[in-house]
Design a protein around this motif. Structure first.
Motif, PDB file in Angstrom:
ATOM      1  N   PHE A 137       0.829  -1.201   0.000  1.00 32.25           N
ATOM      2  CA  PHE A 137       0.000   0.000   0.000  1.00 32.25           C
ATOM      3  C   PHE A 137       0.868   1.258   0.000  1.00 32.25           C
ATOM      4  O   PHE A 137       0.454   2.300  -0.474  1.00 32.25           O
ATOM      5  CB  PHE A 137      -0.903  -0.002   1.244  1.00 32.25           C
ATOM      6  N   LEU A 149      -2.374   5.376   4.160  1.00 27.60           N
ATOM      7  CA  LEU A 149      -3.667   5.100   4.780  1.00 27.60           C
ATOM      8  C   LEU A 149      -4.699   6.168   4.421  1.00 27.60           C
ATOM      9  O   LEU A 149      -5.875   5.864   4.193  1.00 27.60           O
ATOM     10  CB  LEU A 149      -3.513   5.007   6.295  1.00 27.60           C
ATOM     11  N   LEU A 152      -5.868   5.495   0.959  1.00 21.24           N
ATOM     12  CA  LEU A 152      -6.706   4.304   0.942  1.00 21.24           C
ATOM     13  C   LEU A 152      -8.085   4.592   1.539  1.00 21.24           C
ATOM     14  O   LEU A 152      -9.095   4.032   1.102  1.00 21.24           O
ATOM     15  CB  LEU A 152      -6.027   3.181   1.718  1.00 21.24           C
ATOM     16  N   GLU A 153      -8.133   5.497   2.493  1.00 22.94           N
ATOM     17  CA  GLU A 153      -9.422   5.866   3.088  1.00 22.94           C
ATOM     18  C   GLU A 153     -10.328   6.545   2.061  1.00 22.94           C
ATOM     19  O   GLU A 153     -11.548   6.410   2.101  1.00 22.94           O
ATOM     20  CB  GLU A 153      -9.195   6.777   4.294  1.00 22.94           C
ATOM     21  N   ARG A 156     -11.489   3.496  -0.178  1.00 23.05           N
ATOM     22  CA  ARG A 156     -12.263   2.438   0.482  1.00 23.05           C
ATOM     23  C   ARG A 156     -13.770   2.471   0.191  1.00 23.05           C
ATOM     24  O   ARG A 156     -14.372   1.395  -0.055  1.00 23.05           O
ATOM     25  CB  ARG A 156     -12.012   2.484   2.000  1.00 23.05           C
ATOM     26  N   ALA A 165      -7.305  -8.357   2.684  1.00 27.52           N
ATOM     27  CA  ALA A 165      -5.979  -7.922   2.251  1.00 27.52           C
ATOM     28  C   ALA A 165      -4.886  -8.692   2.960  1.00 27.52           C
ATOM     29  O   ALA A 165      -5.108  -9.311   4.012  1.00 27.52           O
ATOM     30  CB  ALA A 165      -5.806  -6.424   2.512  1.00 27.52           C
ATOM     31  N   ASP A 171       5.015  -2.710   3.370  1.00 26.87           N
ATOM     32  CA  ASP A 171       4.054  -2.355   4.412  1.00 26.87           C
ATOM     33  C   ASP A 171       4.578  -2.700   5.798  1.00 26.87           C
ATOM     34  O   ASP A 171       5.255  -3.710   5.990  1.00 26.87           O
ATOM     35  CB  ASP A 171       2.736  -3.097   4.169  1.00 26.87           C
ATOM     36  N   MET A 175       0.398  -0.672  10.181  1.00 30.86           N
ATOM     37  CA  MET A 175      -0.714  -0.200   9.359  1.00 30.86           C
ATOM     38  C   MET A 175      -1.992  -1.010   9.601  1.00 30.86           C
ATOM     39  O   MET A 175      -3.087  -0.554   9.263  1.00 30.86           O
ATOM     40  CB  MET A 175      -0.346  -0.286   7.874  1.00 30.86           C
ATOM     41  N   LEU A 179      -5.946  -0.057   8.769  1.00 32.66           N
ATOM     42  CA  LEU A 179      -6.628  -0.729   7.668  1.00 32.66           C
ATOM     43  C   LEU A 179      -7.931  -1.354   8.144  1.00 32.66           C
ATOM     44  O   LEU A 179      -8.979  -1.235   7.496  1.00 32.66           O
ATOM     45  CB  LEU A 179      -5.721  -1.800   7.061  1.00 32.66           C
ATOM     46  N   GLU A 180      -7.880  -2.019   9.287  1.00 30.30           N
ATOM     47  CA  GLU A 180      -9.064  -2.711   9.766  1.00 30.30           C
ATOM     48  C   GLU A 180     -10.109  -1.735  10.302  1.00 30.30           C
ATOM     49  O   GLU A 180     -11.311  -2.019  10.251  1.00 30.30           O
ATOM     50  CB  GLU A 180      -8.675  -3.751  10.808  1.00 30.30           C
ATOM     51  N   ILE A 184     -11.192  -3.012   6.217  1.00 28.71           N
ATOM     52  CA  ILE A 184     -10.390  -3.917   5.389  1.00 28.71           C
ATOM     53  C   ILE A 184      -9.833  -4.996   6.309  1.00 28.71           C
ATOM     54  O   ILE A 184      -9.006  -4.717   7.180  1.00 28.71           O
ATOM     55  CB  ILE A 184      -9.245  -3.173   4.686  1.00 28.71           C
ATOM     56  N   VAL A 186      -7.438  -7.609   7.332  1.00 26.94           N
ATOM     57  CA  VAL A 186      -6.079  -8.014   6.974  1.00 26.94           C
ATOM     58  C   VAL A 186      -5.849  -9.430   7.498  1.00 26.94           C
ATOM     59  O   VAL A 186      -5.968  -9.684   8.697  1.00 26.94           O
ATOM     60  CB  VAL A 186      -5.030  -7.046   7.551  1.00 26.94           C
TER      61      VAL A 186
END
Length: 332
Positions: A137, A149, A152-153, A156, A165, A171, A175, A179-180, A184, A186
């Motif tokens: 990422f 992040l 990615l937000e 998302r 993921a 990475d 992170m 992410l969670e 997402i 992981v």
């Protein structure tokens, strides 16, 4: 880096993660990240890491500019293709016939705002059942991860309800809580069962098997029912042999970027992988396991692509009677 070096809020989040994935895994990942930050040369496997040698990045960019290819390469990097890949599986439950998986890999989202916006445009409006992301990422291999992040937000909300993921070699495990928090899941040597009309498909994810070597196929498959149709998410194709002999139906991966800078015809110059070059991009098969290596959405080292356009991939799962096992590797 040790857990005690983290800020209190981050320490609490990582402690909870350690209770889930195992404290040993957490300590190893954090420790190796600290040991090898910004390291170009190290003992053991993967002796030389061009990704960590940032002076080389400037040199490559300068050479491309001198020969007049940098501008074209940057335009190519924004020309993200949508590829369709049909996967026919003997063990696929009938309820999942036609099931579609959006596969994003090597996003390197903090490389530029222009690229992140382009990726969002490509994803918007696609139809699929779940999204899987096979790592990387962040653009650099160390340093701040908040910009990745944050990008990615923004992406998302376009990825649907179910997103799974794994982490890549770019990475940090730090992170994972972020992410969670944005929905997402992981998979850190873990699996998740997807139920549909009384039948099930299993998604298994392993930690990075290329640089950190913190993958554990045995632990990841601990809850997988024998004979189940299981799809393995791995950042890199390198564990393909072990995965095939562990009875996975499908392996989805990335990492290689398909070479990113390739010769005419798409032959990669460098793949940065111990896997055979035949597994560097696209569809392949090893024994009865079907595989696909994404060339990735983004760029690494330099912001260009030559003879290797970026991609997002829609995998369409189909039931079939039987797949005849092959000895060795075949490209489909």
């Amino acid at each position: 880096m040790r857990l005690s070096d983290c800020e209190p809020a981050e320490r609490r989040a990582l402690t909870l993660l350690g209770e889930r994935i195992g404290r040993t895994h957490l300590r190893q990942r954090l420790g190796i990240e600290g040991d090898h930050e910004a390291q170009i040369v190290r003992k053991g496997t993967h002796f030389f890491h061009l990704e960590n040698w940032y002076a080389a990045h400037l040199l490559i960019r300068a050479v491309l500019s001198v020969v007049g290819m940098h501008g074209r390469g940057r335009r190519n990097a924004l020309n993200i293709q949508t590829r369709h890949n049909e996967i026919r599986l003997e063990k696929l439950p009938l309820a999942f016939d036609g099931y579609t998986i959006l596969h994003l890999s090597d996003l390197h989202l903090d490389s530029s705002r222009e690229y992140a916006d382009r990726l969002m445009d490509c994803v918007r409006g696609l139809r699929y059942d779940i999204c899987v992301m096979t790592g990387d990422f962040r653009f650099r291999t160390h340093g701040p991860y908040a910009p990745a992040l944050e990008a990615l937000e923004r992406l998302r909300p376009l990825l649907g309800e179910s997103v799974y993921a794994v982490l890549g070699n770019h990475d940090t495990i730090r992170m994972v809580p972020g992410l969670e928090a944005m929905g997402i899941r992981v998979l850190m040597n873990e699996s998740v069962r997807i139920d549909r009309e009384g039948e099930a498909l299993t998604i298994v994810g392993i930690d990075d098997a290329h640089y950190y070597r913190t993958d554990n196929l045995q632990k990841a498959a601990a809850d997988v029912t024998a004979g189940a149709c299981a799809i393995l998410l791995s950042h890199t194709p390198e564990p393909y042999r072990h995965a095939a002999h562990d009875d996975y139906s499908v392996m989805l991966c990335g990492h290689t970027h398909g070479g990113q800078i390739c010769l005419p015809g798409g032959a990669p110059i460098i793949t940065d992988s111990d896997a055979p070059r035949a597994l560097a991009r696209g569809a392949w098969q090893y024994h009865a396991m079907v595989g696909y290596t994404s060339v990735g959405c983004g760029v690494s080292i330099v912001d260009v692509r030559l003879n290797c356009p970026p991609e997002i991939t829609l995998h369409h799962l189909k039931c079939c009677q039987q797949i005849a096992p092959v000895s060795g590797i075949s490209i489909g």
